[in-house]
Enzyme design. Structure first.
Site, mmCIF file in Angstrom:
data_model
loop_
_atom_site.group_PDB
_atom_site.id
_atom_site.type_symbol
_atom_site.label_atom_id
_atom_site.label_comp_id
_atom_site.label_asym_id
_atom_site.label_seq_id
_atom_site.Cartn_x
_atom_site.Cartn_y
_atom_site.Cartn_z
ATOM 1 N N ASP A 7 0.895 -1.288 0.573
ATOM 2 C CA ASP A 7 -0.026 -0.310 -0.165
ATOM 3 C C ASP A 7 0.828 1.256 -0.104
ATOM 4 O O ASP A 7 2.109 1.228 0.088
ATOM 5 C CB ASP A 7 -1.050 0.585 1.956
ATOM 6 C CG ASP A 7 -1.687 1.175 0.775
ATOM 7 O OD1 ASP A 7 -2.309 1.577 0.124
ATOM 8 O OD2 ASP A 7 -1.970 1.844 2.303
ATOM 9 N N ASP A 9 -0.078 4.893 0.640
ATOM 10 C CA ASP A 9 -0.175 5.445 1.778
ATOM 11 C C ASP A 9 -0.091 5.535 3.076
ATOM 12 O O ASP A 9 -1.277 4.465 3.206
ATOM 13 C CB ASP A 9 -1.757 6.787 1.369
ATOM 14 C CG ASP A 9 -2.116 7.078 0.333
ATOM 15 O OD1 ASP A 9 -0.415 7.985 0.028
ATOM 16 O OD2 ASP A 9 -2.890 6.970 0.061
ATOM 17 N N GLY A 44 -7.403 4.054 3.816
ATOM 18 C CA GLY A 44 -7.631 2.733 2.731
ATOM 19 C C GLY A 44 -8.629 2.474 1.762
ATOM 20 O O GLY A 44 -8.931 1.921 0.920
ATOM 21 N N ARG A 47 -12.500 7.329 -2.757
ATOM 22 C CA ARG A 47 -12.991 8.745 -2.395
ATOM 23 C C ARG A 47 -14.193 9.200 -2.189
ATOM 24 O O ARG A 47 -14.200 9.842 -0.831
ATOM 25 C CB ARG A 47 -12.400 9.590 -3.121
ATOM 26 C CG ARG A 47 -12.057 11.214 -2.920
ATOM 27 C CD ARG A 47 -11.771 12.333 -4.585
ATOM 28 N NE ARG A 47 -10.128 11.275 -5.381
ATOM 29 C CZ ARG A 47 -10.266 12.003 -5.963
ATOM 30 N NH1 ARG A 47 -10.845 12.356 -7.183
ATOM 31 N NH2 ARG A 47 -8.960 11.223 -6.690
HETATM 32 C C1 BG6 Z 1 -5.675 5.365 0.127
HETATM 33 C C2 BG6 Z 1 -5.966 6.438 1.232
HETATM 34 O O1 BG6 Z 1 -4.306 5.337 -0.045
HETATM 35 O O2 BG6 Z 1 -6.615 6.398 -1.492
HETATM 36 C C3 BG6 Z 1 -7.439 6.913 1.989
HETATM 37 O O3 BG6 Z 1 -5.446 5.689 2.816
HETATM 38 C C4 BG6 Z 1 -7.699 7.451 0.299
HETATM 39 O O4 BG6 Z 1 -7.533 7.852 2.986
HETATM 40 C C5 BG6 Z 1 -8.213 6.993 -0.393
HETATM 41 O O5 BG6 Z 1 -9.146 8.082 0.990
HETATM 42 C C6 BG6 Z 1 -8.138 7.158 -2.327
HETATM 43 O O6 BG6 Z 1 -7.362 8.280 -2.412
HETATM 44 P P1 BG6 Z 1 -7.357 9.098 -3.770
HETATM 45 O O7 BG6 Z 1 -6.676 9.850 -3.868
HETATM 46 O O8 BG6 Z 1 -7.654 8.651 -5.027
HETATM 47 O O9 BG6 Z 1 -9.117 10.103 -3.490
HETATM 48 MG MG MG Z 2 -2.465 2.897 3.517
#
Ligand code: BG6
Ligand code: MG
Length: 210
Positions: A7, A9, A44, A47
């Site tokens: 993963d 983030d 995880g 959006r």
């Molecule tokens: C994940 C994060 O990696 O990506 C979540 O942990 C986030 O918190 C998700 O909502 C979606 O991200 P993005 O960049 O597509 O808005």
């Molecule tokens: Mg994560």
């Protein structure tokens, strides 16, 4: 094991606070209560699903069109903040660990729910390290659905049962388990009992497992 799927983030680097700040700005503008505890539930999660969690505290119902507008607005704030991200956001030991795996012959990939994952990986100069990036753009269902990890394994041409997932979200550990992969929990997921192994962060993962 033949491949490790990370993963992004909260595992390889920290974008948590940028997500929090962007959602907070949007929630404040909408007059919806939002705090860091709620933010933890967004780990995880896609959006739109994140927005649905935030809107549990809203005083009224939001239509689908309106929700798409709010997601876009949040993403605009997030992308603005991401312009400040540098390689300093990469956790200590992350690059060393990935290089260690590559030297041992493992394939390495990203498996992230984020539609911004590829942008972030490039922005901090990590794209050279990964054999594949499976992210929010090539999936329909987000974690805990295993889709993002299954797609990563397909890109690597490795059987899911020969893959290990490294995750900081409970939803991500569930996704890895459902993909029939081995799972390593780090960070916020460290106490999650459904993971096969747990370490406080990427720098503490026992290299003897590989
Ligand atoms: C994940 C994060 O990696 O990506 C979540 O942990 C986030 O918190 C998700 O909502 C979606 O991200 P993005 O960049 O597509 O808005
Ligand atoms: Mg994560």
């Amino acid at each position: 094991m033949k491949a490790v799927i990370f993963d992004l983030d909260g595992v390889i680097l920290s974008t948590d606070d940028y997500h929090y700040q962007a959602w907070k700005k949007m929630a404040d503008e909408e007059g919806v209560y939002f705090d860091r505890k709620i933010n933890n539930r967004l780990r995880g999660v896609s959006r739109m699903e994140s927005l649905n969690i935030i809107l549990e505290k809203a005083q009224r119902e939001y239509g689908l069109k309106e929700k798409h507008v709010l997601c876009e607005r949040k993403n605009g704030y997030y992308r603005k903040l991401l312009n400040h991200i540098t390689s300093k956001a990469i956790f200590t030991g992350a690059i060393d660990f990935i290089e260690f795996l590559k030297n041992k012959g493992y394939k390495v990939a990203i498996g992230s729910s984020s539609k911004n994952a590829t942008f972030i990986v490039k922005r901090v100069g990590l794209e050279i390290l990964f054999d594949a990036i499976s992210d929010g753009n090539n999936i329909i269902k987000s974690k805990p659905d295993p889709e993002v990890f299954i797609k990563a394994a397909e890109m690597l041409k490795i059987d899911p049962k020969d893959c290990v997932v490294v995750e900081d979200a409970k939803a991500g550990i569930d996704a890895g388990n459902r993909a029939k992969m081995k799972t390593i929990a780090v960070g916020e997921a460290v106490n999650y009992k459904k993971a096969d192994y747990s370490f406080s962060d990427i720098n503490k993962i026992d290299k003897n497992l590989f």
